[in-house]
Design a protein around this motif. Sequence first.
Motif, mmCIF file in Angstrom:
data_model
loop_
_atom_site.group_PDB
_atom_site.id
_atom_site.type_symbol
_atom_site.label_atom_id
_atom_site.label_comp_id
_atom_site.label_asym_id
_atom_site.label_seq_id
_atom_site.Cartn_x
_atom_site.Cartn_y
_atom_site.Cartn_z
ATOM 1 N N CYS A 139 0.753 -1.127 -0.003
ATOM 2 C CA CYS A 139 -0.024 0.113 0.093
ATOM 3 C C CYS A 139 0.992 1.135 0.123
ATOM 4 C CB CYS A 139 -0.926 -0.012 1.122
ATOM 5 S SG CYS A 139 -2.022 1.431 1.413
ATOM 6 N N LEU A 140 0.694 1.864 -0.850
ATOM 7 C CA LEU A 140 1.576 3.423 -0.862
ATOM 8 C C LEU A 140 0.969 4.234 -0.611
ATOM 9 C CD1 LEU A 140 2.521 2.884 -4.826
ATOM 10 C CD2 LEU A 140 4.002 2.171 -3.157
ATOM 11 N N SER A 141 -0.279 4.431 -0.367
ATOM 12 C CA SER A 141 -0.940 5.852 0.242
ATOM 13 C C SER A 141 -2.644 5.096 0.683
ATOM 14 C CB SER A 141 -1.109 6.562 -0.966
ATOM 15 O OG SER A 141 -2.266 7.677 -0.487
ATOM 16 N N TYR A 142 -2.861 5.957 1.677
ATOM 17 C CA TYR A 142 -4.285 5.381 2.231
ATOM 18 C C TYR A 142 -4.814 6.501 3.065
ATOM 19 C CZ TYR A 142 -7.796 1.864 4.028
ATOM 20 O OH TYR A 142 -9.126 1.434 4.189
ATOM 21 N N GLU A 143 -5.449 7.429 2.288
ATOM 22 C CA GLU A 143 -6.248 8.626 2.691
ATOM 23 C C GLU A 143 -7.764 8.344 3.182
ATOM 24 O OE1 GLU A 143 -2.593 10.474 2.454
ATOM 25 O OE2 GLU A 143 -4.642 11.216 3.712
ATOM 26 N N HIS A 161 -3.405 -5.110 -4.252
ATOM 27 C CA HIS A 161 -4.697 -4.867 -3.481
ATOM 28 C C HIS A 161 -5.278 -6.004 -3.592
ATOM 29 C CE1 HIS A 161 -8.883 -3.445 -3.613
ATOM 30 N NE2 HIS A 161 -8.469 -2.883 -2.640
ATOM 31 N N ARG A 162 -5.701 -6.802 -4.505
ATOM 32 C CA ARG A 162 -6.623 -7.999 -4.313
ATOM 33 C C ARG A 162 -6.000 -9.060 -3.235
ATOM 34 N NH1 ARG A 162 -5.482 -10.475 -8.814
ATOM 35 N NH2 ARG A 162 -6.239 -9.105 -9.983
ATOM 36 N N GLU A 163 -4.717 -9.210 -3.364
ATOM 37 C CA GLU A 163 -4.165 -10.075 -2.288
ATOM 38 C C GLU A 163 -4.244 -9.576 -1.061
ATOM 39 O OE1 GLU A 163 -0.244 -10.503 -3.854
ATOM 40 O OE2 GLU A 163 -0.920 -11.095 -6.016
ATOM 41 N N SER A 164 -4.155 -8.208 -0.794
ATOM 42 C CA SER A 164 -4.550 -7.803 0.525
ATOM 43 C C SER A 164 -5.630 -8.269 1.270
ATOM 44 C CB SER A 164 -4.317 -6.272 0.772
ATOM 45 O OG SER A 164 -5.361 -5.702 0.007
ATOM 46 N N LEU A 165 -6.810 -8.307 0.348
ATOM 47 C CA LEU A 165 -8.009 -8.571 0.906
ATOM 48 C C LEU A 165 -8.110 -9.808 1.411
ATOM 49 C CD1 LEU A 165 -10.197 -6.847 -1.961
ATOM 50 C CD2 LEU A 165 -9.476 -5.930 0.516
ATOM 51 N N GLN A 166 -7.110 -10.635 1.089
ATOM 52 C CA GLN A 166 -7.196 -12.120 1.643
ATOM 53 C C GLN A 166 -6.281 -12.501 2.957
ATOM 54 O OE1 GLN A 166 -9.368 -13.910 -0.048
ATOM 55 N NE2 GLN A 166 -9.261 -12.089 -1.774
ATOM 56 N N LEU A 167 -5.591 -11.226 3.317
ATOM 57 C CA LEU A 167 -4.852 -11.467 4.423
ATOM 58 C C LEU A 167 -5.448 -11.517 5.750
ATOM 59 C CD1 LEU A 167 -1.692 -9.259 3.122
ATOM 60 C CD2 LEU A 167 -1.761 -11.694 3.146
ATOM 61 N N PRO A 168 -4.998 -12.222 6.671
ATOM 62 C CA PRO A 168 -5.790 -12.323 8.023
ATOM 63 C C PRO A 168 -5.972 -11.204 8.712
ATOM 64 C CG PRO A 168 -4.117 -14.164 7.764
ATOM 65 C CD PRO A 168 -3.945 -13.346 6.634
ATOM 66 N N GLU A 169 -4.919 -10.238 8.728
ATOM 67 C CA GLU A 169 -4.890 -9.191 9.296
ATOM 68 C C GLU A 169 -5.889 -7.986 8.677
ATOM 69 O OE1 GLU A 169 -2.288 -10.493 8.196
ATOM 70 O OE2 GLU A 169 -0.834 -10.936 9.661
ATOM 71 N N VAL A 170 -6.163 -8.054 7.330
ATOM 72 C CA VAL A 170 -6.846 -7.170 6.690
ATOM 73 C C VAL A 170 -8.221 -7.687 6.721
ATOM 74 C CG1 VAL A 170 -7.473 -6.200 4.476
ATOM 75 C CG2 VAL A 170 -5.202 -6.465 5.049
ATOM 76 N N GLN A 171 -8.347 -9.233 6.900
ATOM 77 C CA GLN A 171 -9.742 -9.565 7.337
ATOM 78 C C GLN A 171 -10.401 -9.287 8.419
ATOM 79 O OE1 GLN A 171 -11.755 -12.285 5.347
ATOM 80 N NE2 GLN A 171 -10.618 -11.711 3.474
ATOM 81 N N ALA A 172 -9.206 -9.055 9.356
ATOM 82 C CA ALA A 172 -9.754 -8.863 10.879
ATOM 83 C C ALA A 172 -10.378 -7.432 10.854
ATOM 84 C CB ALA A 172 -8.453 -8.899 11.786
ATOM 85 N N SER A 173 -9.535 -6.500 10.152
ATOM 86 C CA SER A 173 -10.003 -4.930 10.266
ATOM 87 C C SER A 173 -11.301 -4.848 9.547
ATOM 88 C CB SER A 173 -8.944 -4.218 9.236
ATOM 89 O OG SER A 173 -7.815 -4.223 9.833
ATOM 90 N N ILE A 174 -11.571 -5.721 8.367
ATOM 91 C CA ILE A 174 -12.757 -5.635 7.731
ATOM 92 C C ILE A 174 -14.163 -6.056 8.573
ATOM 93 C CG2 ILE A 174 -14.214 -6.661 5.747
ATOM 94 C CD1 ILE A 174 -11.790 -6.788 4.236
ATOM 95 N N ALA A 175 -13.765 -7.106 9.243
ATOM 96 C CA ALA A 175 -14.755 -7.737 10.400
ATOM 97 C C ALA A 175 -15.039 -6.861 11.482
ATOM 98 C CB ALA A 175 -14.088 -8.974 10.872
#
Lengths: 100, 100
Positions: B35-39, B62-76
């Motif tokens: 991730c280069l930038s997130y505003e 970006h697509r692969e990030s959505l599968q990562l446990p840490e990102v999944q936890a944030s989404i949840a």
Amino acid sequence: MVFANVGTLGTLPGQRDVLVALLTRRNDYLKRIGCLSYEVGVSDDHPDTVFVIELWEGEDAHRESLQLPEVQASIAEARPLLSGEFGGYRFDIAGSPLRG
Amino acid sequence: MVFANVGTLGTLPGQRDVLVALLTRRNDYLKRIGCLSYEVGVSDDHPDTVFVIELWEGEDAHRESLQLPEVQASIAEARPLLSGEFGGYRFDIAGSPLRG
């Protein structure tokens, strides 16, 4: 607050890449009038659309920029390429997890 | 190509700032996964919407990030705050007049 202007610019058929070339022409003037970031993008799913992401020092800097002769000249140069379809969002940046 | 994901996240009434706080929590992990930038942003005109502008090293990152446990936890963690209304654009960055 940093101000974001995210926009979609509809182009006439075949004019997208002409508009991209115009919008990505080096322009150091933008930094001097408060533009922090200006990204121009395209998507294969939208062949007649140019996307822009602009970050400005504030909403005022963005609004004032639109009155400046240099910016007016760029807008006039782009106008013949446009279909008249516009979209997008304007908002204030509240923060970032990369700077939190 | 750098990939842009610009999104609007509808929130349940009164939950916008809770979601902003969650999304702007310091997270150095995002840089490590491309991730280069997130505003994160808000607008007084849209009291139940959070805006995000993400720039990624590429669409794959970006697509692969959505599968990562840490990102999944944030989404949840965010899901209970969301109204289910989403919008936005995804596109590739073609250039910038600030780097032209």
